[in-house]
Motif scaffolding. Structure first.
Motif, PDB file in Angstrom:
ATOM      1  N   LEU A 121       0.836  -1.198   0.000  1.00 50.63           N
ATOM      2  CA  LEU A 121       0.000   0.000   0.000  1.00 50.63           C
ATOM      3  C   LEU A 121       0.871   1.248   0.000  1.00 50.63           C
ATOM      4  O   LEU A 121       1.898   1.293   0.673  1.00 50.63           O
ATOM      5  N   GLU A 122       0.455   2.261  -0.778  1.00 52.38           N
ATOM      6  CA  GLU A 122       1.223   3.494  -0.911  1.00 52.38           C
ATOM      7  C   GLU A 122       0.331   4.692  -0.651  1.00 52.38           C
ATOM      8  O   GLU A 122      -0.884   4.639  -0.872  1.00 52.38           O
ATOM      9  N   VAL A 123       0.948   5.798  -0.231  1.00 50.01           N
ATOM     10  CA  VAL A 123       0.233   7.052  -0.025  1.00 50.01           C
ATOM     11  C   VAL A 123      -0.288   7.541  -1.379  1.00 50.01           C
ATOM     12  O   VAL A 123       0.403   7.484  -2.390  1.00 50.01           O
ATOM     13  N   GLY A 124      -1.548   8.003  -1.382  1.00 44.25           N
ATOM     14  CA  GLY A 124      -2.172   8.497  -2.605  1.00 44.25           C
ATOM     15  C   GLY A 124      -2.963   7.456  -3.374  1.00 44.25           C
ATOM     16  O   GLY A 124      -3.663   7.790  -4.330  1.00 44.25           O
ATOM     17  N   GLN A 125      -2.884   6.219  -2.986  1.00 43.25           N
ATOM     18  CA  GLN A 125      -3.585   5.134  -3.669  1.00 43.25           C
ATOM     19  C   GLN A 125      -5.055   5.145  -3.272  1.00 43.25           C
ATOM     20  O   GLN A 125      -5.398   5.304  -2.107  1.00 43.25           O
ATOM     21  N   SER A 126      -5.945   4.980  -4.235  1.00 44.29           N
ATOM     22  CA  SER A 126      -7.381   4.888  -3.959  1.00 44.29           C
ATOM     23  C   SER A 126      -7.715   3.459  -3.571  1.00 44.29           C
ATOM     24  O   SER A 126      -7.332   2.519  -4.267  1.00 44.29           O
ATOM     25  N   VAL A 127      -8.435   3.307  -2.444  1.00 44.19           N
ATOM     26  CA  VAL A 127      -8.745   1.973  -1.935  1.00 44.19           C
ATOM     27  C   VAL A 127     -10.200   1.887  -1.505  1.00 44.19           C
ATOM     28  O   VAL A 127     -10.890   2.890  -1.381  1.00 44.19           O
ATOM     29  N   VAL A 128     -10.640   0.653  -1.277  1.00 48.01           N
ATOM     30  CA  VAL A 128     -11.959   0.359  -0.735  1.00 48.01           C
ATOM     31  C   VAL A 128     -11.746  -0.464   0.526  1.00 48.01           C
ATOM     32  O   VAL A 128     -10.994  -1.438   0.511  1.00 48.01           O
ATOM     33  N   THR A 129     -12.411  -0.087   1.616  1.00 52.29           N
ATOM     34  CA  THR A 129     -12.305  -0.871   2.842  1.00 52.29           C
ATOM     35  C   THR A 129     -13.298  -2.028   2.800  1.00 52.29           C
ATOM     36  O   THR A 129     -14.173  -2.080   1.934  1.00 52.29           O
ATOM     37  N   ALA A 130     -13.166  -2.925   3.757  1.00 51.75           N
ATOM     38  CA  ALA A 130     -14.073  -4.071   3.833  1.00 51.75           C
ATOM     39  C   ALA A 130     -15.508  -3.611   4.090  1.00 51.75           C
ATOM     40  O   ALA A 130     -16.456  -4.292   3.732  1.00 51.75           O
ATOM     41  N   GLY A 131     -15.668  -2.440   4.701  1.00 57.33           N
ATOM     42  CA  GLY A 131     -17.000  -1.896   4.955  1.00 57.33           C
ATOM     43  C   GLY A 131     -17.587  -1.164   3.766  1.00 57.33           C
ATOM     44  O   GLY A 131     -18.707  -0.663   3.830  1.00 57.33           O
ATOM     45  N   GLY A 132     -16.839  -1.073   2.662  1.00 60.98           N
ATOM     46  CA  GLY A 132     -17.341  -0.436   1.456  1.00 60.98           C
ATOM     47  C   GLY A 132     -17.060   1.054   1.391  1.00 60.98           C
ATOM     48  O   GLY A 132     -17.681   1.764   0.605  1.00 60.98           O
ATOM     49  N   ILE A 133     -16.129   1.553   2.190  1.00 63.29           N
ATOM     50  CA  ILE A 133     -15.790   2.972   2.188  1.00 63.29           C
ATOM     51  C   ILE A 133     -14.672   3.210   1.182  1.00 63.29           C
ATOM     52  O   ILE A 133     -13.621   2.585   1.249  1.00 63.29           O
ATOM     53  N   TYR A 134     -14.908   4.142   0.245  1.00 58.76           N
ATOM     54  CA  TYR A 134     -13.916   4.512  -0.751  1.00 58.76           C
ATOM     55  C   TYR A 134     -13.119   5.692  -0.240  1.00 58.76           C
ATOM     56  O   TYR A 134     -13.670   6.602   0.370  1.00 58.76           O
ATOM     57  N   GLY A 135     -11.822   5.700  -0.497  1.00 57.17           N
ATOM     58  CA  GLY A 135     -11.008   6.827  -0.090  1.00 57.17           C
ATOM     59  C   GLY A 135      -9.596   6.714  -0.623  1.00 57.17           C
ATOM     60  O   GLY A 135      -9.252   5.775  -1.338  1.00 57.17           O
ATOM     61  N   LYS A 136      -8.774   7.728  -0.263  1.00 54.90           N
ATOM     62  CA  LYS A 136      -7.369   7.753  -0.664  1.00 54.90           C
ATOM     63  C   LYS A 136      -6.505   7.619   0.570  1.00 54.90           C
ATOM     64  O   LYS A 136      -6.792   8.195   1.610  1.00 54.90           O
ATOM     65  N   ILE A 137      -5.428   6.866   0.440  1.00 54.34           N
ATOM     66  CA  ILE A 137      -4.513   6.661   1.552  1.00 54.34           C
ATOM     67  C   ILE A 137      -3.704   7.932   1.762  1.00 54.34           C
ATOM     68  O   ILE A 137      -3.127   8.478   0.825  1.00 54.34           O
ATOM     69  N   LYS A 138      -3.663   8.387   3.028  1.00 56.45           N
ATOM     70  CA  LYS A 138      -2.877   9.565   3.389  1.00 56.45           C
ATOM     71  C   LYS A 138      -1.643   9.191   4.189  1.00 56.45           C
ATOM     72  O   LYS A 138      -0.623   9.847   4.081  1.00 56.45           O
TER      73      LYS A 138
END
Length: 102
Positions: free
Chosen positions: A51-68
């Motif tokens: 995993l890298e900073v700035g990568q767009s991900v989805v959590t197991a709960g279905g939350i979309y976001g970007k890694i900070k």
């Protein structure tokens, strides 16, 4: 009584067809169920490790976001402008960019 006689007669014949059938069933289960699952788990573990900073991900709960931020066991994900949540690395499910379009 009739069923007991059939079972006793079947065990008397010491052929290996039952053993061969059990080995074949185990081999089929291994190649179609166990092996693909292990391969998928290794891919997910590799993804979480890289995993890298700035990568767009989805959590197991279905939350979309970007890694900070990426820490040892946690990841800080920005889900909206100025809204950051801290989640366990094991709850990061997938790369949001790789999700198939519906």
């Amino acid at each position: 009584m009739n069923l007991l006689a059939v079972v006793l007669q079947a065990q008397g014949g010491a052929d290996y067809s039952f053993l061969i059938m059990m080995v074949a069933i185990f081999a089929i289960m291994y190649f179609f169920m166990i092996r693909p699952q292990n391969k998928k788990q290794k891919e997910i573990a590799k993804f979480r490790k890289n995993l890298e900073v700035g990568q767009s991900v989805v959590t197991a709960g279905g939350i979309y976001g970007k890694i900070k931020e990426v820490e040892d066991n946690t990841v800080v994900v920005e889900v909206a402008a100025g809204v950051k949540i801290k989640v366990d690395k094991n709850s990061i499910y997938a790369d949001a960019q790789a999700q198939p379009a519906k």
